[in-house]
Scaffold this active site. Sequence first.
Site, PDB file in Angstrom:
ATOM      1  N   VAL A 194    -101.471  61.919   0.046  1.00  0.00           N
ATOM      2  CA  VAL A 194    -100.716  61.927   1.297  1.00  0.00           C
ATOM      3  C   VAL A 194     -99.639  63.006   1.219  1.00  0.00           C
ATOM      4  CG1 VAL A 194     -99.199  60.602   2.811  1.00  0.00           C
ATOM      5  CG2 VAL A 194    -101.152  59.475   1.696  1.00  0.00           C
ATOM      6  N   LYS A 195     -99.646  63.926   2.171  1.00  0.00           N
ATOM      7  CA  LYS A 195     -98.652  65.001   2.198  1.00  0.00           C
ATOM      8  C   LYS A 195     -97.389  64.516   2.889  1.00  0.00           C
ATOM      9  CE  LYS A 195    -100.057  69.260   3.132  1.00  0.00           C
ATOM     10  NZ  LYS A 195    -100.765  70.372   3.822  1.00  0.00           N
ATOM     11  N   LEU A 196     -96.268  64.617   2.158  1.00  0.00           N
ATOM     12  CA  LEU A 196     -94.967  64.235   2.687  1.00  0.00           C
ATOM     13  C   LEU A 196     -94.024  65.433   2.644  1.00  0.00           C
ATOM     14  CD1 LEU A 196     -94.317  60.824   0.866  1.00  0.00           C
ATOM     15  CD2 LEU A 196     -95.003  61.139   3.249  1.00  0.00           C
TER      16      LEU A 196
END
Length: 304
Positions: free
Chosen positions: A102-104
């Site tokens: 998941v890209k944060l």
Amino acid sequence: MTKFLLDSGNTNEYKELTKLAKSKGTEIWGATTNPTLIAKNITGKKLTQDEAFKLQKEIILEILSLVPGAVSAEVYADKSTTAEEMIQQGEEIATWNKRIYVKLPTTLAGFKARTALRQENISINNTLVFSQQQIFAITLHEQIVRQINPYIQSTWPQFISPFIGRLDDFGQRGYQIIDHGMKMKSKFLSLNNTPLTWILSASIRTPVHIKQTINANAEIITAPGKAYREWFALTPQQIQEIDITTYTKNLKDIPYWDPPLELQKITTVEEFTNAIQTNKLDIRHPLTDRGIDQFVADWKAILI
């Protein structure tokens, strides 16, 4: 050896580059995606946010069938998006496949979301990274959450994505953030001889950037198809002859930043959050802000 990821939302491009990489004795190991890349699949169309999210899922699931490694998918986050909203999106994205990262965004809210998602054993790719303070913060945070919950299991280390091309545009020698980041994170604890984080060299424009990344021994790199086509067309001799000095001669050095002992002694999430809130650990960067603004503009371009 540096692993290659393709930065694309086009499944046909993955098929093409997979064959090309194989012909050169290597592979496209993984993938990164973002709204701009997804939008290229729907030229001239507008979607609701739910439809755009569904399209992202469909494309990513197909990409997962084409690469053996990790695939990054991005949450929607503007400057007002709360950690809770990022957590909700991240939890949904993580259900798609165990190989998804998941890209944060590397912001305070992003770190709050990271705390919760890592405790759920969800893998994270921290994006929009432009400073050594950010790299230090991400690796320190990973060390803290692992100490809180030593039972977290990940197939691969967590990702840190410095955008070296955008740092070049900013007038700095972007590749040095990779050099410095590799040195900095090597000081942290590893688990079972496995590093806590991998540096994912991003914002790759040319074969020069690819050579710079490999020279720095970064674990992974993500690049668009154009850059890989140029790279794989080169002979070993031509790669050796790539001149990275001339490319960066008009850019400024990025001095190495050694984290003060006060920051190195942080051991709890509360201390970590306080250090960021008080800017003792300053994760702010103008390019991170610009990147978030561009991200929002890209999403709005495809949404009804």
